[in-house]
Design a protein around this motif. Structure first.
Motif, PDB file in Angstrom:
ATOM      1  N   GLY A  30      -1.935  11.729  -3.955  1.00  0.00           N
ATOM      2  CA  GLY A  30      -1.787  12.202  -5.282  1.00  0.00           C
ATOM      3  C   GLY A  30      -2.872  11.629  -6.180  1.00  0.00           C
ATOM      4  O   GLY A  30      -3.764  10.990  -5.890  1.00  0.00           O
ATOM      5  N   CYS A  31      -2.447  11.981  -7.488  1.00  0.00           N
ATOM      6  CA  CYS A  31      -3.602  11.375  -8.442  1.00  0.00           C
ATOM      7  C   CYS A  31      -2.821  11.301  -9.781  1.00  0.00           C
ATOM      8  O   CYS A  31      -1.692  11.793 -10.009  1.00  0.00           O
ATOM      9  CB  CYS A  31      -4.674  12.237  -8.667  1.00  0.00           C
ATOM     10  N   SER A  32      -3.288  10.903 -10.885  1.00  0.00           N
ATOM     11  CA  SER A  32      -2.738  10.667 -12.296  1.00  0.00           C
ATOM     12  C   SER A  32      -3.378  11.721 -13.127  1.00  0.00           C
ATOM     13  O   SER A  32      -4.026  12.490 -12.825  1.00  0.00           O
ATOM     14  CB  SER A  32      -3.246   9.220 -12.815  1.00  0.00           C
ATOM     15  N   HIS A  33      -2.952  11.705 -14.219  1.00  0.00           N
ATOM     16  CA  HIS A  33      -3.453  12.524 -15.303  1.00  0.00           C
ATOM     17  C   HIS A  33      -4.509  12.044 -16.257  1.00  0.00           C
ATOM     18  O   HIS A  33      -4.727  12.530 -17.294  1.00  0.00           O
ATOM     19  CB  HIS A  33      -2.325  13.127 -16.386  1.00  0.00           C
ATOM     20  N   GLY A  34      -5.375  11.102 -15.555  1.00  0.00           N
ATOM     21  CA  GLY A  34      -6.262  10.485 -16.237  1.00  0.00           C
ATOM     22  C   GLY A  34      -6.135   9.000 -16.344  1.00  0.00           C
ATOM     23  O   GLY A  34      -7.384   8.001 -16.576  1.00  0.00           O
ATOM     24  N   CYS A  35      -4.911   8.551 -16.312  1.00  0.00           N
ATOM     25  CA  CYS A  35      -4.712   6.949 -16.473  1.00  0.00           C
ATOM     26  C   CYS A  35      -4.937   6.189 -14.970  1.00  0.00           C
ATOM     27  O   CYS A  35      -5.431   6.870 -14.090  1.00  0.00           O
ATOM     28  CB  CYS A  35      -3.269   6.582 -16.594  1.00  0.00           C
ATOM     29  N   VAL A  36      -5.160   4.820 -15.096  1.00  0.00           N
ATOM     30  CA  VAL A  36      -5.363   4.067 -13.942  1.00  0.00           C
ATOM     31  C   VAL A  36      -4.022   3.697 -13.295  1.00  0.00           C
ATOM     32  O   VAL A  36      -3.499   2.907 -14.040  1.00  0.00           O
ATOM     33  CB  VAL A  36      -6.321   2.810 -14.244  1.00  0.00           C
ATOM     34  N   ASN A  37      -3.566   4.254 -12.487  1.00  0.00           N
ATOM     35  CA  ASN A  37      -2.395   4.013 -11.506  1.00  0.00           C
ATOM     36  C   ASN A  37      -2.389   2.456 -11.046  1.00  0.00           C
ATOM     37  O   ASN A  37      -3.259   2.472 -10.051  1.00  0.00           O
ATOM     38  CB  ASN A  37      -1.773   5.067 -10.847  1.00  0.00           C
ATOM     39  N   VAL A  38      -1.551   1.800 -10.969  1.00  0.00           N
ATOM     40  CA  VAL A  38      -1.227   0.620 -10.230  1.00  0.00           C
ATOM     41  C   VAL A  38      -0.020   0.555  -9.183  1.00  0.00           C
ATOM     42  O   VAL A  38       0.847   1.035  -9.587  1.00  0.00           O
ATOM     43  CB  VAL A  38      -1.239  -0.811 -11.108  1.00  0.00           C
ATOM     44  N   ARG A  39      -0.452   0.106  -8.108  1.00  0.00           N
ATOM     45  CA  ARG A  39       0.765   0.070  -7.148  1.00  0.00           C
ATOM     46  C   ARG A  39       1.737  -0.966  -7.010  1.00  0.00           C
ATOM     47  O   ARG A  39       2.860  -0.980  -6.744  1.00  0.00           O
ATOM     48  CB  ARG A  39       0.105   0.312  -5.658  1.00  0.00           C
ATOM     49  N   SER A  40       1.050  -2.278  -7.259  1.00  0.00           N
ATOM     50  CA  SER A  40       2.085  -3.611  -7.658  1.00  0.00           C
ATOM     51  C   SER A  40       2.388  -3.720  -8.857  1.00  0.00           C
ATOM     52  O   SER A  40       2.092  -4.137  -9.799  1.00  0.00           O
ATOM     53  CB  SER A  40       0.991  -4.586  -6.919  1.00  0.00           C
ATOM     54  N   TRP A  41       4.033  -3.629  -8.756  1.00  0.00           N
ATOM     55  CA  TRP A  41       4.662  -4.177  -9.853  1.00  0.00           C
ATOM     56  C   TRP A  41       4.404  -5.641 -10.537  1.00  0.00           C
ATOM     57  O   TRP A  41       3.974  -6.061 -11.367  1.00  0.00           O
ATOM     58  CB  TRP A  41       6.139  -4.005  -9.845  1.00  0.00           C
ATOM     59  N   ASP A  42       4.415  -6.385  -9.222  1.00  0.00           N
ATOM     60  CA  ASP A  42       4.664  -7.818  -9.627  1.00  0.00           C
ATOM     61  C   ASP A  42       3.178  -8.298 -10.227  1.00  0.00           C
ATOM     62  O   ASP A  42       3.003  -8.994 -11.017  1.00  0.00           O
ATOM     63  CB  ASP A  42       4.762  -8.586  -8.373  1.00  0.00           C
ATOM     64  N   THR A  43       1.927  -7.617  -9.363  1.00  0.00           N
ATOM     65  CA  THR A  43       0.710  -8.190  -9.846  1.00  0.00           C
ATOM     66  C   THR A  43       0.211  -7.647 -11.143  1.00  0.00           C
ATOM     67  O   THR A  43      -0.279  -8.425 -11.945  1.00  0.00           O
ATOM     68  CB  THR A  43      -0.363  -7.685  -8.868  1.00  0.00           C
ATOM     69  N   LEU A  44       0.630  -6.273 -11.671  1.00  0.00           N
ATOM     70  CA  LEU A  44       0.455  -5.756 -12.797  1.00  0.00           C
ATOM     71  C   LEU A  44       1.306  -6.601 -14.044  1.00  0.00           C
ATOM     72  O   LEU A  44       0.783  -6.632 -15.064  1.00  0.00           O
ATOM     73  CB  LEU A  44       0.677  -4.394 -12.815  1.00  0.00           C
ATOM     74  N   SER A  45       2.325  -6.936 -13.443  1.00  0.00           N
ATOM     75  CA  SER A  45       3.307  -7.625 -14.472  1.00  0.00           C
ATOM     76  C   SER A  45       2.450  -9.004 -15.057  1.00  0.00           C
ATOM     77  O   SER A  45       2.626  -9.375 -16.173  1.00  0.00           O
ATOM     78  CB  SER A  45       4.568  -7.673 -13.889  1.00  0.00           C
ATOM     79  N   GLN A  46       1.727  -9.707 -13.983  1.00  0.00           N
ATOM     80  CA  GLN A  46       1.348 -10.930 -14.346  1.00  0.00           C
ATOM     81  C   GLN A  46      -0.056 -10.518 -15.167  1.00  0.00           C
ATOM     82  O   GLN A  46      -0.200 -11.073 -16.241  1.00  0.00           O
ATOM     83  CB  GLN A  46       0.807 -11.403 -13.130  1.00  0.00           C
ATOM     84  N   LEU A  47      -0.634  -9.570 -14.844  1.00  0.00           N
ATOM     85  CA  LEU A  47      -2.118  -9.201 -15.714  1.00  0.00           C
ATOM     86  C   LEU A  47      -1.425  -8.785 -17.142  1.00  0.00           C
ATOM     87  O   LEU A  47      -2.102  -9.072 -18.075  1.00  0.00           O
ATOM     88  CB  LEU A  47      -2.647  -7.758 -15.023  1.00  0.00           C
ATOM     89  N   PHE A  48      -0.311  -8.104 -17.324  1.00  0.00           N
ATOM     90  CA  PHE A  48       0.138  -7.596 -18.651  1.00  0.00           C
ATOM     91  C   PHE A  48       0.504  -8.944 -19.356  1.00  0.00           C
ATOM     92  O   PHE A  48       0.052  -8.793 -20.560  1.00  0.00           O
ATOM     93  CB  PHE A  48       1.456  -6.610 -18.371  1.00  0.00           C
ATOM     94  N   ASN A  49       0.964  -9.710 -18.984  1.00  0.00           N
ATOM     95  CA  ASN A  49       1.278 -10.893 -19.461  1.00  0.00           C
ATOM     96  C   ASN A  49       0.077 -11.535 -19.906  1.00  0.00           C
ATOM     97  O   ASN A  49       0.177 -12.226 -21.095  1.00  0.00           O
ATOM     98  CB  ASN A  49       2.173 -11.781 -18.736  1.00  0.00           C
ATOM     99  N   GLU A  50      -1.037 -11.784 -19.183  1.00  0.00           N
ATOM    100  CA  GLU A  50      -2.258 -12.330 -19.538  1.00  0.00           C
ATOM    101  C   GLU A  50      -3.224 -11.951 -20.275  1.00  0.00           C
ATOM    102  O   GLU A  50      -3.816 -12.388 -21.393  1.00  0.00           O
ATOM    103  CB  GLU A  50      -2.812 -12.959 -18.193  1.00  0.00           C
ATOM    104  N   ALA A  51      -3.235 -10.388 -20.334  1.00  0.00           N
ATOM    105  CA  ALA A  51      -4.303  -9.476 -20.903  1.00  0.00           C
ATOM    106  C   ALA A  51      -3.784  -9.528 -22.341  1.00  0.00           C
ATOM    107  O   ALA A  51      -2.807  -9.696 -22.829  1.00  0.00           O
ATOM    108  CB  ALA A  51      -4.232  -8.264 -20.648  1.00  0.00           C
TER     109      ALA A  51
END
Length: 211
Positions: free
Chosen positions: A179-200
């Motif tokens: 599959g593919c996105s409509h232009g966004c950068v899709n991330v598979r890992s909820w937990d890792t992205l949650s950490q990035l969201f909190n830090e960025a």
């Protein structure tokens, strides 16, 4: 078995889900994270069972009846081998705070002062709606993002160019690169992205490139 559990029973659950193509082998690790939960949800829904998100007796009995006892190789699959150039960072990512998105290795790395703090699998836009390349910044953070246009949720959205954002994708977690996105950068890992969201932070660099 439910979210956040860690056990050999979870590992067996994941291996059996993998036999039915509800979970990639790389996620057979004995940890009941959000990816494992999505696999359980998918299995339950396909069999007409309630999408509980956890494993009750009925779900386990049905899964065992449809699978065989996992081999040791299935319970302990080899770790994925990084791409040969996976360690190469774009020079723009080596200073300051940068979300570094490498299209060639389908990898997002969170880099602070040249040190890689997080790494995660990502996928990109379809040919008709490609993910833009270049140097951007995080312009907005939306915890529970949602696209009304595409009728899909976008948890942990980090917007960097127009409506394009880094965000968690239920579809990517379930289907992988089929599959593919409509232009966004899709991330598979909820937990890792949650950490990035909190830090960025808003204003941090977002570098999207081919290495």
């Amino acid at each position: 078995m439910e979210l956040e559990d860690r056990s050999d029973d979870v590992r067996e659950l994941e291996a059996r889900l993998h036999q039915l193509d509800w979970l990639a082998a790389e996620w057979v690790d004995g940890y009941y994270g959000t990816t494992t939960r999505e696999g359980v949800n998918g299995f339950q829904a396909r069999r007409g069972m309630p999408r509980l998100g956890y494993v009750d007796a009925a779900t386990w009995d049905r899964l065992v009846a449809m699978t065989r006892t996992p081999t040791r190789a299935e319970l302990y699959p080899p770790k994925p081998t990084p791409a040969p150039n996976a360690s190469a960072l774009d020079s723009r990512c080596t200073t300051g705070r940068a979300i570094c998105v490498d299209k060639s290795t389908r990898t997002l790395r969170w880099v602070v002062d040249g040190s890689v703090r997080l790494s995660m699998d990502v996928r990109f836009g379809c040919p008709s709606s490609p993910t833009r390349e270049g140097a951007f910044t995080v312009r907005a953070k939306v915890l529970d993002g949602y696209s009304n246009f595409y009728d899909t949720r976008m948890p942990f959205s980090l917007f960097f160019s127009g409506h394009q954002a880094v965000h968690y994708s239920d579809d990517f977690a379930a289907r992988g690169y089929n599959g593919c996105s409509h232009g966004c950068v899709n991330v598979r890992s909820w937990d890792t992205l949650s950490q990035l969201f909190n830090e960025a932070r808003v204003g941090d660099k977002v570098i999207v490139y081919w290495s």
